[in-house]
Write a protein that holds these residues in place. Structure first.
Motif, PDB file in Angstrom:
ATOM      1  N   ASP A 289       0.813  -1.213   0.000  1.00  0.00           N
ATOM      2  CA  ASP A 289       0.000   0.000   0.000  1.00  0.00           C
ATOM      3  C   ASP A 289       0.847   1.264   0.000  1.00  0.00           C
ATOM      4  N   THR A 292      -0.707   4.640  -1.098  1.00  0.00           N
ATOM      5  CA  THR A 292      -1.727   5.353  -0.332  1.00  0.00           C
ATOM      6  C   THR A 292      -1.352   5.522   1.134  1.00  0.00           C
TER       7      THR A 292
ATOM      8  N   SER B 143      -7.718  -0.362   1.706  1.00  0.00           N
ATOM      9  CA  SER B 143      -6.336  -0.822   1.609  1.00  0.00           C
ATOM     10  C   SER B 143      -6.295  -2.338   1.408  1.00  0.00           C
ATOM     11  N   THR B 144      -5.095  -2.830   1.106  1.00  0.00           N
ATOM     12  CA  THR B 144      -4.960  -4.243   0.726  1.00  0.00           C
ATOM     13  C   THR B 144      -5.549  -5.179   1.784  1.00  0.00           C
ATOM     14  N   ASN B 145      -5.345  -4.845   3.053  1.00  0.00           N
ATOM     15  CA  ASN B 145      -5.897  -5.696   4.097  1.00  0.00           C
ATOM     16  C   ASN B 145      -7.093  -5.034   4.783  1.00  0.00           C
ATOM     17  N   ASN B 161      -5.247  -3.127  -3.410  1.00  0.00           N
ATOM     18  CA  ASN B 161      -5.539  -1.803  -2.889  1.00  0.00           C
ATOM     19  C   ASN B 161      -6.415  -1.052  -3.889  1.00  0.00           C
ATOM     20  N   LEU B 163      -7.578   1.876  -4.031  1.00  0.00           N
ATOM     21  CA  LEU B 163      -7.231   3.249  -4.403  1.00  0.00           C
ATOM     22  C   LEU B 163      -5.970   3.325  -5.262  1.00  0.00           C
ATOM     23  N   SER B 164      -5.339   2.187  -5.519  1.00  0.00           N
ATOM     24  CA  SER B 164      -4.188   2.252  -6.410  1.00  0.00           C
ATOM     25  C   SER B 164      -4.573   1.816  -7.817  1.00  0.00           C
TER      26      SER B 164
END
Lengths: 560, 309
Positions: A289, A292, B143-145, B161, B163-164
């Protein structure tokens, strides 16, 4: 009934108008309070302790207004700062602080300039077009003659070494501000960190080369079950070049390679850096991440033990990380790691050219505005900060209150090289020692916070960057991180308004494109085979014009 | 009264002022407010055609003509930011605009007052949370988690993720926007609903209309004018997206879909203190918005009975 409602109507209208005008008056009133005082105003209430023959005798009762951003969790305003109170006692000059709202300093600064009501002293922020432009625009005073006439201490400090003299001036020799100066080279303030306890648990050595980092991070992930082997805060402090710097590139800075200015993100080495990061991203060794991740969650990753390493940290965070980290894991042991090199046995100081070291002059400019009525008082008040007494006052606070001189020479690690020349003899046999107010504060605040009240505010002074009572981890970090050179880092340059215009026109497009592509390369959304196309595109966006401007600035600096 | 029946023009206004002088006094305050705070500062818009320097002030800065407009139009990202601004607004009108209407209609059908009030209060809450906090929550959830990925991974989706990924940005932006504003936005429709006469419903029931028929034939037409006025006003901001939420959520990887005019101006104009540039774009934006407002108002006046003027 109808008549009555008419009256009510009238009263209501009247009330509205009254409250409206009252509100307006109120605002004007405070505005006048803030800016209306001039240097010639006198009050008899100041209890100046200056004797008749002191250089400040004639300034008794003078008032100066001072625009200075300040926020602290400990004291409300700089009026409570004991260094500032002591300054008033010594000089007899009453300083009235104008403090912009925290977090909006830049807007407040621009508003203040735009209003035309300048206070006497201004802690300058980014004036568009630079300090010379501010002098041309009639906002700041040109200080050369005033310093020669009224500021013997500042003049003496400038003469200590030619680099200082060079860095306090603009190309044409103009001095428009008093700067924060340190007379020796400051150690590095940022670099990589790693969890020593994780290393020990897995039986690993401190990594030195990129290859060793790879081994360690892989072990963290596979054997140590670490969720995020390494955090990658790309934008933080603009200093995440510990790894890019290994390849002689930078993620965003212009570099000075033996007198030639280059743009870090289009250097050939940058491609290698991106290839490495992409590989590590794919292998899950760097933060999934990272794009972000904000500062708060980055800190949380470190203190909760989810992260095994971080590509860059500021030394000031050690104590808070340590405190929070130990609360969750008693074995928490975050230590500084050296900047990575390519080959085992490379001499860090020769192989790496990008470290986070500062120049002698730190900016932090204090300017005197053209509206200042008592320029002599203003210059002398600032000049005091550069005397031996001023040095002690601003770096250590008030003698007998925040520190005492005690027997025994000063350990060089506490910054003996930064001491005022007049004090060099004294620190061979004695050294200042903080009292409990600083190191074991009765209000329960840590040293950094206590400094808000007991040390001088951080601007325009002769500075000892090591005068904070820091933990051993920090001194260790400074040692480890200070090994890389800084010969690729550009010195403080002086920018003409045309050059500022060139940068304004092109840089934001370039940065947008660069950031976007850099991230895409790392996560693999863009294949690295397109790196040459990316360089081509950045050239199309006129990077050469910006590089040329920087090159001119560097040449002028070298010829000063 | 005599004068009222056959007023000469000038006299009529004077008389009206005389009769309702207290109302006019109150009006004066409002008018003064608009003049002082909205119209007088407009002269500052001329810096769009100047190279504004704060030290020299608005009037002494040199004129540069359309330079700032030129440099905006020739920017490589010009088309992208315009497209993104436009699309985010279109999607927001498509999904975000009807949401509060549906919410209001649903609430209107709820008979249990206690339940209704609870729902209303809960749905207002997000509106009052600071944008920074809301975006912090969104970043965390996506987020990823984060919680969304935890849920999706149960259904076999790969954790990523959100937002990526540029393709998800608009979805995240619009849906979180609906969550934030749906309760607050429904207030005005609920107010409009109370204006519908209960007699209409009574007679509809006598005519044998069920709940659905009542909704289609009485409730919706009853609030139609409110909907249209709000839609026209919404069209007036078709080229504006507030930059706060965008800059808190976007990142270089999502520039492709997330970079809008406002965030672009923020990076270029405000961070570099290039006020002339940001004013030029702001001015252009306002003109386009104004055109949209006028056109949609004209369309509405032509095809329906309600319009702003």
């Amino acid at each position: 009934m109808k008549r009555q409602s008419k009256y009510i109507c009238f009263i209501l209208a009247l009330l509205m108008i009254l409250s409206f005008t009252a509100c307006g008056n109120d605002k004007e009133g405070t505005a006048a309070d803030k800016t209306g005082t001039t240097a010639s105003d006198t009050t008899n209430e100041t209890t100046a302790g200056s004797s008749e023959d002191s250089p400040f005798a004639k300034f008794k009762g003078v008032k100066l207004t001072y625009w200075h951003p300040f926020s602290s969790s400990y004291i409300k305003s700089l009026d409570e700062n004991i260094v500032m109170q002591e300054m008033e006692k010594i000089t007899g000059i009453k300083v009235e602080f104008i403090t912009p709202p925290a977090g909006q300093e830049d807007e407040a600064f621009n508003l203040m300039i735009a209003s035309g009501d300048y206070p006497d002293l201004i802690n300058s922020r980014a004036y568009r077009g630079g300090g010379i432009k501010a002098v041309e625009d009639g906002v700041y005073l040109k200080l050369n003659d005033l310093i020669a006439q009224y500021a013997p201490n500042y003049t003496a400090v400038m003469e200590i070494n030619p680099d200082i003299a060079r860095q306090v001036k603009e190309d044409d020799g103009t001095i428009w501000s008093f700067k924060s100066i340190q007379i020796a080279e400051e150690p590095s303030w940022a670099g990589p960190v790693i969890r020593k306890d994780y290393l020990d648990k897995l039986g690993l050595q401190m990594p030195e080369t990129i290859e060793e980092w790879h081994t360690v991070l892989t072990a963290f992930k596979e054997k140590g079950n670490v969720e995020t082997p390494m955090l990658l805060p790309l934008g933080r402090f603009y200093a995440c070049d510990a790894f890019a710097g290994t390849y002689g590139a930078s993620t965003g800075e212009f570099l000075n390679k033996d007198g030639t200015v280059v743009y870090g993100p289009i250097e050939p080495g940058f491609k290698d850096f991106l290839a490495l990061m992409h590989q590590w991203y794919e292998e899950g060794l760097i933060d999934k991440d990272f794009v972000t991740r904000d500062d708060k969650s980055l800190d949380a990753q470190i203190t909760s033990g989810k992260a095994g390493a971080c590509a860059v940290t500021f030394y000031g965070s050690f104590s808070s990380y340590d405190m929070a980290g130990k609360a969750t894991d008693p074995n928490f042991n975050l230590v500084p790691a050296p900047y990575p090199v390519l080959n085992k046995g490379d001499d860090v100081s020769k192989a790496l050219h990008i470290g986070n070291k500062n120049w002698y002059s730190k900016g932090c400019d204090l300017a005197i505005s053209t509206k200042c009525q008592n320029v002599e008082a203003a210059v002398k008040w600032i000049d005091y900060r550069y005397s031996a007494e001023g040095f002690m006052l601003f770096n250590y606070g008030v003698e007998g209150v925040t520190y005492n001189w005690v027997e025994g020479p000063l350990d060089p690690k506490y910054g003996s090289a930064f001491f005022h020349p007049e004090l060099q003899e004294k620190i061979k046999t004695m050294h200042p020692e903080y009292t409990d107010l600083m190191v074991n504060n009765p209000d329960g605040v840590d040293t950094n916070t206590a400094a808000d009240k007991y040390k001088g505010p951080y601007v325009a002074q002769l500075r000892n960057p090591l005068s904070f009572a820091l933990s051993d981890a920090v001194y260790e970090a400074m040692d480890v991180w200070s090994k890389p050179g800084k010969d690729y880092i550009l010195p403080p340059l002086s920018v003409t308004s045309e050059e500022a215009q060139v940068e304004g026109d092109y840089m934001s497009q370039i940065t947008t494109y660069k950031d976007e592509m850099m991230m895409k390369f790392i996560i693999g959304a863009e294949p690295l085979s397109n790196f040459e196309k990316y360089v081509e595109q950045i050239k199309k966006l006129n990077i050469d014009k910006v590089i040329k401007a920087r090159q001119d600035q560097l040449n002028r600096y070298l010829n000063r | 009264m005599k004068d009222m029946t056959k007023p000469r023009k000038g006299n009529y206004i004077l008389l009206d002022i005389k009769r309702n002088k207290y109302i006019y006094i109150m009006l004066l305050v409002v008018v003064a407010w608009y003049v002082i705070f909205c119209y007088v500062p407009m002269y500052g818009a001329i810096i769009a055609f100047k190279d504004y320097s704060i030290g020299r002030g608005i009037f002494n800065s040199p004129w540069v003509g359309f330079k700032h407009f030129d440099s905006f139009f020739s920017d490589i990202n010009f088309m992208r930011v315009v497209r993104n601004t436009f699309l985010i607004n279109i999607y927001d009108i498509l999904w975000g605009f009807p949401a509060p209407i549906i919410m209001a209609l649903l609430l209107n059908e709820v008979r249990n007052q206690y339940f209704k009030k609870t729902i209303q209060t809960l749905s207002y809450l997000p509106y009052f949370i600071s944008m920074v906090v809301v975006c912090g929550i969104i970043v965390d959830f996506t987020s990823t988690n984060g919680i969304i990925n935890q849920l999706l991974s149960n259904f076999g989706f790969e954790k990523v993720n959100l937002l990526s990924k540029s393709e998800f940005f608009r979805t995240v932006y619009i849906s979180s926007g609906i969550w934030q504003n749906v309760g607050w936005g429904s207030i005005i429709y609920l107010a409009a609903l109370t204006n519908i006469s209960p007699e209409l419903y009574e007679s509809a029931v006598i005519d044998g209309a069920g709940r659905w028929k009542q909704l289609i034939h009485i409730t919706l037409p009853g609030i139609a004018s409110t909907i249209i006025v709000l839609l026209i006003l919404r069209m007036g901001s078709i080229m504006s997206v507030g930059f706060e939420k965008i800059i808190l959520l976007y990142n270089p990887l999502t520039y492709e879909t997330a970079d809008v005019i406002a965030s672009y101006v923020y990076r270029k104009g405000l961070l570099n203190a290039d006020y002339s540039y940001s004013t030029a774009i702001g001015l252009m934006n306002s003109v386009i918005n104004f055109l949209f407002l006028v056109v949609s108002n004209w369309l509405s006046r032509r095809y329906t009975e309600s319009s702003l003027w």
